[in-house]
Design an enzyme around this catalytic site. Sequence first.
Site, short mmCIF file in Angstrom:
data_model
loop_
_atom_site.label_atom_id
_atom_site.label_comp_id
_atom_site.label_asym_id
_atom_site.label_seq_id
_atom_site.Cartn_x
_atom_site.Cartn_y
_atom_site.Cartn_z
N MET A 70 0.85 -1.20 0.00
CA MET A 70 0.00 0.00 0.00
C MET A 70 0.89 1.25 0.00
O MET A 70 0.45 2.33 0.42
CB MET A 70 -0.94 -0.02 1.21
CG MET A 70 -1.90 -1.21 1.15
SD MET A 70 -3.45 -0.96 2.03
CE MET A 70 -2.85 -0.72 3.69
N ALA A 110 4.07 3.98 0.77
CA ALA A 110 4.81 4.52 1.92
C ALA A 110 5.91 3.50 2.29
O ALA A 110 6.01 3.05 3.43
CB ALA A 110 3.89 4.82 3.10
N LEU A 111 6.68 3.17 1.29
CA LEU A 111 7.59 2.03 1.40
C LEU A 111 8.74 2.29 2.36
O LEU A 111 9.25 3.41 2.46
CB LEU A 111 8.15 1.68 0.01
CG LEU A 111 7.10 1.34 -1.05
CD1 LEU A 111 7.78 0.99 -2.37
CD2 LEU A 111 6.20 0.19 -0.60
N HIS A 127 9.44 -3.38 3.25
CA HIS A 127 8.97 -3.66 1.88
C HIS A 127 10.16 -3.99 0.97
O HIS A 127 10.08 -4.88 0.12
CB HIS A 127 8.27 -2.42 1.29
CG HIS A 127 7.01 -2.02 1.98
ND1 HIS A 127 6.90 -0.87 2.71
CD2 HIS A 127 5.80 -2.62 2.03
CE1 HIS A 127 5.67 -0.76 3.18
NE2 HIS A 127 4.98 -1.82 2.79
N GLN A 179 -10.30 -2.40 2.55
CA GLN A 179 -9.83 -3.11 3.75
C GLN A 179 -9.76 -2.20 4.98
O GLN A 179 -9.33 -2.63 6.04
CB GLN A 179 -8.48 -3.77 3.49
CG GLN A 179 -7.30 -2.84 3.30
CD GLN A 179 -6.05 -3.59 2.86
OE1 GLN A 179 -5.93 -4.02 1.73
NE2 GLN A 179 -5.10 -3.76 3.78
N GLU A 210 6.00 -10.91 7.44
CA GLU A 210 5.46 -11.66 8.59
C GLU A 210 4.99 -10.75 9.73
O GLU A 210 4.46 -11.24 10.70
CB GLU A 210 6.51 -12.65 9.10
CG GLU A 210 6.59 -13.88 8.22
CD GLU A 210 7.51 -14.96 8.75
OE1 GLU A 210 8.49 -14.62 9.45
OE2 GLU A 210 7.26 -16.13 8.44
N ARG A 226 2.87 2.91 9.09
CA ARG A 226 2.18 3.71 10.11
C ARG A 226 3.14 4.37 11.10
O ARG A 226 2.76 5.31 11.79
CB ARG A 226 1.19 2.84 10.88
CG ARG A 226 -0.06 2.50 10.09
CD ARG A 226 -1.13 1.92 11.01
NE ARG A 226 -2.42 1.96 10.37
CZ ARG A 226 -2.90 1.01 9.58
NH1 ARG A 226 -2.19 -0.05 9.35
NH2 ARG A 226 -4.10 1.14 9.04
O1 PAF Z 1 -0.17 -5.72 3.78
C1 PAF Z 1 -0.58 -4.81 3.04
O2 PAF Z 1 0.11 -3.79 2.82
C2 PAF Z 1 -1.96 -4.91 2.42
O3 PAF Z 1 -2.85 -5.53 3.28
C3 PAF Z 1 -1.94 -5.62 1.05
C4 PAF Z 1 -1.51 -7.06 1.17
C5 PAF Z 1 -1.00 -4.88 0.10
C6 PAF Z 1 -3.34 -5.59 0.43
O4 PAF Z 1 -3.79 -4.29 0.25
#
Ligand code: PAF
Length: 282
Positions: free
Chosen positions: A30, A32-33, A37, A61, A150, A189
Amino acid sequence: MQIIRKVSDLLDFVAASLDNGKSIGLVPTMGALHDGHLSLVEKAVGENDVTLVSVFVNPTQFNNPTDLATYPRDEESDFRLLAAANATAVFAPSVEEMYPDGTASDHVFSLGTAAEVMEGKFRPGHFQGVAQVVCRLFRLCRPTRAYFGEKDFQQIAVIRNMVASENIDVTIVPVPIKRAADGLALSSRNALLTPEQRAVAPGIHAALAKSIDFAKEHSVRETIAMVVDAVNALPHMEVEYYEIVDGRTLLPVEQWSESPDVVGCITAYCGKVRLIDNIRYK
Ligand code: PAF
């Protein structure tokens, strides 16, 4: 690195890769790496011919509109980091492109009991939204392997259940949690924490780490209480839940001997910022 905005261009990219016999590693994000990531991207680059990263803040979500509105976004920095990490392409669609018929869906995914506990209890609808977007990404990107951190331990179990119930041919690759030097699990976050909150947030991991030795001499119930009390004693911090679960089913265990695979999963608010973490007991 190719930047793809349209589903039609994504389908062309995927078809060309598969026609050339290339394996595709997908890293759904999503944005904001951070280094967490990037550790997924690094693993995907090492294991596949093509690494495709999706950057999409999935509205379906989020069960809290303020959480969606304040979720950190920095596309320019994301693209720079992904190019430097040798990603082949990034798919960064708009909400309309991802959900051309609207975000509402009649399809209810079969996600098993793993989706009903912990996050499932406190964030109603969250895992249906995760399944909706990850399933769509899998259908569009047709990855050989897909990489998930994880830190979101329960999410991985739920995605495995989705893959099985939807008959999707993909290997799910879990990647260990990446931590800051002071132990805080990396999360997009974390950028929302004030300096004072950021200073106490590593206390979550400190309590979990301490509980490993504590657990050798105490029951599951006493270990839960120890972690909850230690985290709640920190300023700004309030535990939402701490559960010690069977790592395969995500259902709570009452005795250490109940399972060969036991994991503690915590969610705590640091001010208004919801942080999650976990630790393996065995
Ligand atoms: O873990 C996340 O960043 C999100 O839940 C995902 C898997 C990219 C789905 O939007």
